[in-house]
Enzyme design. Structure first.
Site, PDB file in Angstrom:
ATOM      1  N   TYR A 290       0.848  -1.196   0.000  1.00 41.63           N
ATOM      2  CA  TYR A 290       0.000   0.000   0.000  1.00 41.63           C
ATOM      3  C   TYR A 290       0.885   1.247   0.000  1.00 41.63           C
ATOM      4  O   TYR A 290       1.836   1.349   0.778  1.00 41.63           O
ATOM      5  CB  TYR A 290      -0.921  -0.001   1.219  1.00 41.63           C
ATOM      6  CG  TYR A 290      -2.063   0.969   1.057  1.00 41.63           C
ATOM      7  CD1 TYR A 290      -3.094   0.698   0.171  1.00 41.63           C
ATOM      8  CD2 TYR A 290      -2.095   2.171   1.761  1.00 41.63           C
ATOM      9  CE1 TYR A 290      -4.131   1.590  -0.003  1.00 41.63           C
ATOM     10  CE2 TYR A 290      -3.129   3.061   1.587  1.00 41.63           C
ATOM     11  CZ  TYR A 290      -4.151   2.765   0.705  1.00 41.63           C
ATOM     12  OH  TYR A 290      -5.185   3.655   0.528  1.00 41.63           O
ATOM     13  N   TYR A 340      -4.835   6.216  -8.093  1.00 35.14           N
ATOM     14  CA  TYR A 340      -5.262   5.915  -6.722  1.00 35.14           C
ATOM     15  C   TYR A 340      -6.703   5.426  -6.728  1.00 35.14           C
ATOM     16  O   TYR A 340      -7.614   6.196  -7.025  1.00 35.14           O
ATOM     17  CB  TYR A 340      -5.137   7.162  -5.840  1.00 35.14           C
ATOM     18  CG  TYR A 340      -5.598   6.945  -4.419  1.00 35.14           C
ATOM     19  CD1 TYR A 340      -4.715   6.504  -3.450  1.00 35.14           C
ATOM     20  CD2 TYR A 340      -6.921   7.176  -4.049  1.00 35.14           C
ATOM     21  CE1 TYR A 340      -5.133   6.291  -2.153  1.00 35.14           C
ATOM     22  CE2 TYR A 340      -7.347   6.975  -2.741  1.00 35.14           C
ATOM     23  CZ  TYR A 340      -6.449   6.533  -1.797  1.00 35.14           C
ATOM     24  OH  TYR A 340      -6.861   6.327  -0.509  1.00 35.14           O
TER      25      TYR A 340
END
Lengths: 391, 145
Positions: A290, A340
Site C-alpha cells: 500500500y 489511486y
C-alpha cells in the site's frame, strides 16, 4: 492448508481508464470496471451474486451496481475501511461463499477522487476525517485534516529514530515511476522522474513532498472472487488466495499513544498471514504494498519482514523494488504513479503478474508464483493477502 | 443555529468526553483521564483504560510540560481556514505524565523545531465554550500557564 483450505481464487480483474476528470459518475465507472472483470473472467453478469465495496461516502453501492449489470445479488455489503479494504473485501468474499451466502463476488472500488471528493483537500467538498472519525476534531482544530499530515508525523519520527532520509523516500517514488513509464495505462506514463526532480518537488506536509503523495484520480477497479473449481473453468489462469488477514492492529486507533508510532500494523498481520500460508517473506516473488505515501512502503518493508526494523530506507534505496530486483513492488506504478483507487489497482496488477500476463515483456516479473498485497500502512490497522499462481 | 462559514476554522464537536476535556481547557487547565485501577494516564478521552480495561477514571491535572516527540510542517493548507498560516507546524508532545498529544505550536518558527525540545501548554480562547490548547517553548523555572 491456507486460507479456507485454499479453495478460493480471483478469476477476473478489470478497471477503467484513469483520469483527473472522468465526466462519469462512480456508478458508471463501477459498471465499466465490472464489465471489464467479467470479460476478463469469461463470466456472465448474472453469475455474480455477491457485491462488496468500500467507501468514504463516494463510491457506488452494490445494489445499484448489481441492478445496472442485470444481476440478482444474494449478498451485498459496503464497508467503511479506507486503505485496508481491498484485502478485507477479497477475504470476506471468500468467507461469504464458504458460508453459502453467494457463489461469485464482485469486489470493487469506484471513485472520482480528483474531480469529486478529494482526499488531499477540504476544498471543493473534499475529504475530512470528521466524516469518519469521532476524534477528528482534536486534530482538525489544529489545522490537521488530511492523511499527509498524520503520516508526516510518523515519517518525521522514523527519520529521528532510524536516520531515514528524503532520498530514501525518493527511491520509492522513482522506482514506482519507472514502473508507470512501462505501463501505458498509468497516469504518469511518459513522465520519467529523476532524484533531482523529486527533491525539487514542493513540500506539502514536511517531510512529504508532492511526489511522496499518491495521485488523486478518477476511476474504478474490480476483481471477481469465486471458488477455485469455478475459476479453473474461466478464461484466465486462476490466482489462488493462500492467506488473508484483515484489520489486525494495535490496541487502539489513537496511534500517537502507542509505545512506538513507527511500527505499521503489518507487524500484527505478517506472522499470521505467512503462518497461515506456510510461507515466509523470502518466498514472495512480487509485492503490492500500500502506497498512499512513499514512506509507508518503507514501514511495510520492515514490518512484513523483508528487512530489519529501521532498514526500509536503505532497502528501497538499494534498487530492490524494481522489476528484476529482490522484491519487485507495485509494478504498474502503484498509487504514487499509476492511479489511486484506495488500493484496488495494486491488487489487480498483482493478479496479472501472477498470471504471467506480461510474459515476453520487460514488465513481467520472472517466475512470479507468490504475491503479497497489503492494505494501509499505518500503525492502527492493516490487512494482507498472499496470492499464488494457480493451477 | 447558523451553518459555519466554509472557511471557518474547524472546531471539535463538544460532546461526550471531548466536551469534558475542552471544558477544562476553557478554564486554562490541561487535564487528562487517569485510570483509577492501574494509574495509567490516557489521551484521547475514552470510556475504558486501554491498559487494564477499567471503566473508572478521574480527570487529573497535567503539569502542562513535555517534549517534542515528532512534528510535521504544513506547506500547502488542506483547509482554506489555514491558508494564511502556512508554513505551520503540528507537533506531537510527550507530556511529563507520559501521555502524548497532537497540538499546535506557538512562539517558535517551524524550522527551529528539534526533537525533545522542552515545551509547555498554553490556551487560545476561541469562544466561551472552546479554548484551543497549543504548545510553546518552555521558560526554565517558570510554571506552565
Amino acid at each position: 492448508m491456507g486460507f479456507l483450505g485454499g479453495r478460493y481464487a480471483i478469476a477476473g480483474v478489470g478497471e477503467t481508464d484513469w483520469s483527473r476528470q472522468s465526466g462519469r459518475t462512480p456508478l458508471t465507472l463501477g459498471l465499466q470496471a465490472a464489465r471489464q472483470a467479467l470479460t476478463d473472467a469469461g463470466m456472465e453478469a448474472r453469475e455474480l451474486d455477491g457485491f462488496l465495496s468500500y467507501s468514504e461516502g463516494d463510491s457506488a453501492d452494490g445494489l445499484h451496481l448489481a441492478s445496472g449489470l442485470g444481476a440478482q445479488p444474494s449478498y451485498t455489503a459496503e464497508i467503511v475501511g479506507g486503505g485496508s479494504s481491498a484485502e478485507f473485501l477479497v477475504a470476506t468474499a471468500a468467507a461469504a461463499i464458504e458460508a453459502g451466502l453467494c457463489t461469485s463476488v464482485l469486489c470493487y472500488r469506484a471513485m472520482n477522487g480528483r474531480s469529486g471528493r478529494r482526499f488531499g483537500t477540504q476544498q471543493d467538498g473534499g475529504f475530512s476525517f470528521d466524516q469518519i472519525d469521532p476524534f477528528a476534531g482534536f486534530f482538525s482544530a489544529q489545522g490537521m485534516t488530511t492523511p499527509a499530515q498524520h503520516y508526516g508525523l510518523i515519517a518525521r519520527r522514523h527519520m529521528h529514530e532510524y536516520g531515514t532520509t528524503a532520498e530514501q523516500l525518493g527511491a520509492v517514488a522513482l522506482a514506482f515511476r519507472e514502473h508507470a513509464c512501462g505501463n501505458p495505462h498509468a497516469m504518469m506514463h511518459d513522465r520519467p522522474l529523476t532524484m533531482a526532480d523529486y527533491l525539487a518537488s514542493p513540500l506539502i506536509a514536511d517531510p512529504f513532498r508532492l511526489l511522496d503523495c499518491c495521485l488523486e484520480s478518477d476511476g474504478a477497479a474490480a476483481c471477481i472472487v469465486t471458488s477455485l473449481a469455478r475459476a479453473r473453468d474461466c478464461r484466465r489462469r486462476p490466482v489462488r488466495i493462500l492467506g488473508a488477514v484483515t484489520r489486525a492492529g494495535g490496541p487502539h486507533v489513537y496511534h500517537y499513544g502507542l509505545p512506538s508510532i513507527t511500527e505499521a500494523a503489518g507487524q500484527h498481520v505478517a506472522p499470521r498471514l505467512f503462518g497461515m500460508a506456510g510461507l515466509e517473506p523470502g518466498d514472495v516473488d512480487v509485492a503490492a504494498l500500500y502506497d498512499c505515501f512513499s514512506f509507508v512502503v518503507l514501514l511495510q518493508l520492515e514490518d512484513y519482514g523483508f528487512c530489519k526494523k529501521g532498514e526500509g530506507g536503505p532497502f528501497a534505496a538499494g534498487g530492490r523494488l524494481g522489476i528484476g530486483g529482490d522484491l519487485p513492488c507495485n509494478t504498474a506504478g502503484g498509487q504514487l504513479s499509476e492511479a489511486y483507487t484506495h488500493g484496488m489497482n495494486n491488487l489487480i496488477e498483482l493478479v496479472r503478474q501472477l498470471r504471467g500476463t506480461y510474459t515476453g515483456s520487460k514488465r513481467q516479473v520472472s517466475e512470479a508464483e507468490v504475491g503479497l498485497c497489503t492494505g494501509w500502512g499505518g500503525p492502527e490497522v492493516a490487512s494482507g493477502l498472499l496470492l499464488g499462481a494457480g493451477a | 443555529m447558523a451553518e459555519p462559514a466554509a472557511n471557518a476554522r474547524p472546531e471539535p464537536r463538544l460532546d461526550g468526553l471531548a466536551a469534558e476535556f475542552y471544558a477544562y481547557c476553557a478554564t486554562g487547565t490541561l487535564r487528562f483521564q487517569r485510570c483509577e485501577a492501574c494509574g495509567a494516564w490516557r489521551h484521547l478521552p475514552r470510556e475504558m483504560c486501554p491498559s487494564c480495561a477499567s471503566s473508572k477514571w478521574t480527570w487529573e491535572a497535567s503539569s502542562g510540560r513535555g517534549r517534542i516527540f515528532s512534528w510535521t510542517v504544513t506547506h500547502r493548507a488542506p483547509h482554506p481556514a489555514f491558508a494564511a498560516d502556512v508554513p505551520y507546524a503540528v507537533v506531537v508532545v510527550e507530556l511529563e505524565e507520559g501521555v502524548r498529544m497532537v497540538s499546535g505550536l506557538r512562539g517558535l518558527a517551524p524550522e527551529a523545531l528539534e526533537l525533545d525540545l522542552a515545551v509547555e501548554v498554553g490556551f487560545e480562547s476561541v469562544s466561551a465554550e472552546f479554548s484551543l490548547p497549543y504548545f510553546k517553548p518552555s521558560v526554565e523555572g517558570e510554571p506552565a500557564s
